[in-house]
Motif scaffolding. Structure first.
Motif, mmCIF file in Angstrom:
data_model
loop_
_atom_site.group_PDB
_atom_site.id
_atom_site.type_symbol
_atom_site.label_atom_id
_atom_site.label_comp_id
_atom_site.label_asym_id
_atom_site.label_seq_id
_atom_site.Cartn_x
_atom_site.Cartn_y
_atom_site.Cartn_z
ATOM 1 N N ILE A 115 0.839 -1.201 0.000
ATOM 2 C CA ILE A 115 0.000 0.000 0.000
ATOM 3 C C ILE A 115 0.874 1.251 0.000
ATOM 4 N N LEU A 116 1.921 1.249 0.831
ATOM 5 C CA LEU A 116 2.805 2.412 0.887
ATOM 6 C C LEU A 116 3.544 2.626 -0.437
ATOM 7 N N GLU A 117 3.926 1.549 -1.109
ATOM 8 C CA GLU A 117 4.566 1.682 -2.422
ATOM 9 C C GLU A 117 3.603 2.320 -3.420
ATOM 10 N N THR A 118 2.341 1.943 -3.340
ATOM 11 C CA THR A 118 1.331 2.518 -4.228
ATOM 12 C C THR A 118 1.129 3.995 -3.924
ATOM 13 N N VAL A 119 1.069 4.332 -2.659
ATOM 14 C CA VAL A 119 0.919 5.733 -2.271
ATOM 15 C C VAL A 119 2.112 6.554 -2.752
ATOM 16 N N LEU A 120 3.304 5.997 -2.702
ATOM 17 C CA LEU A 120 4.492 6.696 -3.210
ATOM 18 C C LEU A 120 4.345 7.040 -4.693
#
Length: 146
Positions: A115-120
């Motif tokens: 999820i954090l990679e997607t938000v990045l």
């Protein structure tokens, strides 16, 4: 003779005043032309910077109001996992007992890293750079008033 002299002095004074008015008018026109030229230059530079930096949102069907942001996934499975994990994260945020989801079934645990990679990918770094460039241009241009 004195009257004639005064008459010519008055005419000369009037001519000098008229000449100064014309010179001031010319200076005002030149100043206005320089300001317009500067605005055109800034506009061209702004358009160039915009095309270089604004890359996160792309207009759809030629409409300015509708935009698309692209997120890269390796596969449909990864896309599905991100969507599922985001929904699970929302459930956790809404429900106090939602932490039991991960306790009952390990396959339902949330992949926070994904999820954090997607938000990045959603962070528009090019646009932030553009804002810095605009800030630099505006700070360096003393002719711009608030």
């Amino acid at each position: 003779m004195k009257k004639i002299r005064n008459y010519f002095k008055n005419i000369l004074s009037y001519v000098k005043k008229d000449k100064k008015k014309k010179e001031l008018a010319k200076l005002k026109i030149k100043k206005q032309q320089l300001m317009e030229l500067n605005e055109i230059k800034n506009s061209v530079q702004l358009k160039k910077l915009t095309s270089f930096y604004f890359q996160t949102l792309k207009p759809t069907n030629g409409k300015i109001e509708d935009n698309v942001a692209q997120i890269k996934f390796q596969s449909y499975l990864e896309l599905g996992c991100v969507i599922t994990d985001m929904l699970k994260l929302c459930i956790l945020a809404l429900e106090q007992d939602a932490h039991k989801i991960s306790e009952t079934n390990k396959s339902q645990s949330i992949n926070v890293s994904l999820i954090l990679e997607t938000v990045l990918q959603l962070i528009p770094m090019n646009e932030f750079e553009f804002l810095s460039e605009i800030n630099y241009l505006l700070a360096g241009d003393s002719t711009i008033k608030d």
